[in-house]
Motif scaffolding. Structure first.
Motif, PDB file in Angstrom:
ATOM      1  N   GLY A  69       0.780  -1.229   0.000  1.00 21.40           N
ATOM      2  CA  GLY A  69       0.000   0.000   0.000  1.00 21.40           C
ATOM      3  C   GLY A  69       0.808   1.274   0.000  1.00 21.40           C
ATOM      4  O   GLY A  69       0.241   2.376   0.074  1.00 21.40           O
ATOM      5  N   ASP A  70       2.130   1.172  -0.087  1.00 18.41           N
ATOM      6  CA  ASP A  70       2.968   2.376  -0.111  1.00 18.41           C
ATOM      7  C   ASP A  70       2.847   3.061  -1.475  1.00 18.41           C
ATOM      8  O   ASP A  70       3.042   2.414  -2.517  1.00 18.41           O
ATOM      9  CB  ASP A  70       4.428   2.016   0.140  1.00 18.41           C
ATOM     10  N   PRO A  71       2.558   4.368  -1.515  1.00 16.65           N
ATOM     11  CA  PRO A  71       2.428   5.074  -2.794  1.00 16.65           C
ATOM     12  C   PRO A  71       3.761   5.120  -3.542  1.00 16.65           C
ATOM     13  O   PRO A  71       4.808   5.388  -2.951  1.00 16.65           O
ATOM     14  CB  PRO A  71       1.990   6.482  -2.381  1.00 16.65           C
ATOM     15  N   LEU A  72       3.713   4.828  -4.836  1.00 18.71           N
ATOM     16  CA  LEU A  72       4.896   4.894  -5.690  1.00 18.71           C
ATOM     17  C   LEU A  72       4.801   6.035  -6.699  1.00 18.71           C
ATOM     18  O   LEU A  72       5.788   6.709  -6.966  1.00 18.71           O
ATOM     19  CB  LEU A  72       5.081   3.561  -6.433  1.00 18.71           C
ATOM     20  N   ALA A  73       3.631   6.228  -7.267  1.00 17.39           N
ATOM     21  CA  ALA A  73       3.441   7.276  -8.268  1.00 17.39           C
ATOM     22  C   ALA A  73       1.984   7.690  -8.276  1.00 17.39           C
ATOM     23  O   ALA A  73       1.091   6.913  -7.907  1.00 17.39           O
ATOM     24  CB  ALA A  73       3.858   6.790  -9.653  1.00 17.39           C
ATOM     25  N   ARG A  74       1.748   8.932  -8.690  1.00 13.76           N
ATOM     26  CA  ARG A  74       0.392   9.457  -8.816  1.00 13.76           C
ATOM     27  C   ARG A  74       0.264  10.183 -10.146  1.00 13.76           C
ATOM     28  O   ARG A  74       1.248  10.669 -10.709  1.00 13.76           O
ATOM     29  CB  ARG A  74       0.063  10.438  -7.684  1.00 13.76           C
ATOM     30  N   GLY A  75      -0.959  10.270 -10.600  1.00 10.84           N
ATOM     31  CA  GLY A  75      -1.220  11.025 -11.817  1.00 10.84           C
ATOM     32  C   GLY A  75      -2.586  11.677 -11.751  1.00 10.84           C
ATOM     33  O   GLY A  75      -3.512  11.150 -11.133  1.00 10.84           O
ATOM     34  N   MET A  76      -2.705  12.840 -12.362  1.00 11.53           N
ATOM     35  CA  MET A  76      -4.002  13.498 -12.532  1.00 11.53           C
ATOM     36  C   MET A  76      -4.137  13.871 -13.999  1.00 11.53           C
ATOM     37  O   MET A  76      -3.187  14.381 -14.613  1.00 11.53           O
ATOM     38  CB  MET A  76      -4.125  14.741 -11.658  1.00 11.53           C
ATOM     39  N   SER A  77      -5.300  13.594 -14.544  1.00  6.73           N
ATOM     40  CA  SER A  77      -5.509  13.841 -15.970  1.00  6.73           C
ATOM     41  C   SER A  77      -6.820  14.564 -16.197  1.00  6.73           C
ATOM     42  O   SER A  77      -7.753  14.472 -15.394  1.00  6.73           O
ATOM     43  CB  SER A  77      -5.511  12.512 -16.738  1.00  6.73           C
ATOM     44  N   SER A  78      -6.895  15.300 -17.301  1.00  2.93           N
ATOM     45  CA  SER A  78      -8.137  15.944 -17.718  1.00  2.93           C
ATOM     46  C   SER A  78      -8.464  15.487 -19.134  1.00  2.93           C
ATOM     47  O   SER A  78      -7.570  15.362 -19.980  1.00  2.93           O
ATOM     48  CB  SER A  78      -8.018  17.469 -17.644  1.00  2.93           C
ATOM     49  N   TRP A  79      -9.750  15.231 -19.371  1.00  3.22           N
ATOM     50  CA  TRP A  79     -10.218  14.648 -20.616  1.00  3.22           C
ATOM     51  C   TRP A  79     -11.385  15.458 -21.171  1.00  3.22           C
ATOM     52  O   TRP A  79     -12.144  16.074 -20.415  1.00  3.22           O
ATOM     53  CB  TRP A  79     -10.703  13.211 -20.388  1.00  3.22           C
ATOM     54  N   VAL A  80     -11.545  15.425 -22.492  1.00  2.00           N
ATOM     55  CA  VAL A  80     -12.731  16.001 -23.129  1.00  2.00           C
ATOM     56  C   VAL A  80     -13.431  14.906 -23.925  1.00  2.00           C
ATOM     57  O   VAL A  80     -12.803  13.966 -24.415  1.00  2.00           O
ATOM     58  CB  VAL A  80     -12.390  17.198 -24.051  1.00  2.00           C
ATOM     59  N   LEU A  81     -14.739  15.047 -24.037  1.00  2.00           N
ATOM     60  CA  LEU A  81     -15.554  14.106 -24.805  1.00  2.00           C
ATOM     61  C   LEU A  81     -15.800  14.718 -26.177  1.00  2.00           C
ATOM     62  O   LEU A  81     -16.320  15.832 -26.285  1.00  2.00           O
ATOM     63  CB  LEU A  81     -16.885  13.867 -24.091  1.00  2.00           C
TER      64      LEU A  81
END
Length: 238
Positions: free
Chosen positions: A103-115
């Motif tokens: 459960g130790d965090p290794l990487a994170r990401g945030m993304s934005s998308w359009v339809l």
């Protein structure tokens, strides 16, 4: 960005030999591929993924930001999580988390998308396809990928041509192909790649010839891609 946030979908993976770089760590491109894979699996599981193609609709990645504590190595087992993080006007936000089995965090990401209606080239409001229980239109993400401003001293320029293997199901360049191009010019120039931010600005298709330029500004590296003078992507590594 809270580690206590609830994630809606998860899948386990083992890091394969073809996913690591010469340092033996998961490459930036392979990490982006994992994010793309779990995003589609989550969307398909809740009927807002590939089934939209019947309506000529498709999700287009607009921006992605990745931070990292410790990239996994060849043979490591990891868990990849994802969840919707709300809607803002025409953008839907999706967060990613990579952990080890403990459960130790290794990487994170945030993304934005359009339809987008890919036939009409028209952007639609994401609420037209998203289930509100997964993408609350009243929720706003704690962080979101920012707009990149091209600047700095030119370090390197190169040209490349869009090849068949760069394409996705829509016959446009896959978002992870842009990441591969950026990772290549950064690493071959002795630059680091993480944390990483990319803005997708315009589509590329088979046969397009790109001018890719690497800039350095205040310890940051910025990569700009153009086709016939038109910006198609900007990326930044800090």
């Amino acid at each position: 960005m809270s580690s206590e946030l609830v994630f809606q979908f998860q899948k386990g993976f083992e890091i394969r030999s073809y996913q690591v770089d010469p340092d033996g760590k998961l490459s930036l491109t392979a990490l982006s591929n994992l994010f793309q894979e779990i995003a589609w699996r989550h969307a398909d599981s809740a009927d807002f993924g590939r089934n939209l193609q019947e309506q000529n609709l498709s999700w287009i990645l607009a921006r992605m930001e990745i931070t990292c504590k410790n990239l996994p190595s060849w043979g490591d087992s990891i868990l990849v999580y994802t969840a919707g993080r709300g809607v803002d006007k025409l953008f839907a936000f999706r967060e990613f988390l990579v952990t080890n089995p403990e459960g130790d965090p290794l990487a994170r990401g945030m993304s934005s998308w359009v339809l987008m209606n890919v036939q009409r080239k028209r952007i639609l409001r994401p609420e037209n396809a998203l289930p509100p229980e997964l993408f609350d239109p009243n929720e706003k993400p704690e962080w979101n990928p920012k707009k990149i401003i091209p600047r700095g001293k030119l370090v390197k320029s190169e040209k490349l041509k869009v090849r068949y293997s760069d394409l996705d199901l829509n016959n446009h360049v896959n978002n992870t192909s842009y990441v591969r191009w950026v990772e290549n010019i950064l690493r071959e120039s002795g630059c680091h790649t993480l944390p990483f931010l990319i803005n997708y600005l315009a589509e590329c298709v088979l046969g397009d010839e790109l001018d890719i330029q690497l800039y350095k500004h205040a310890g940051h590296f910025i990569v700009e891609g153009k086709v016939e003078g038109k910006q198609v992507f900007l990326a930044e590594a800090k």
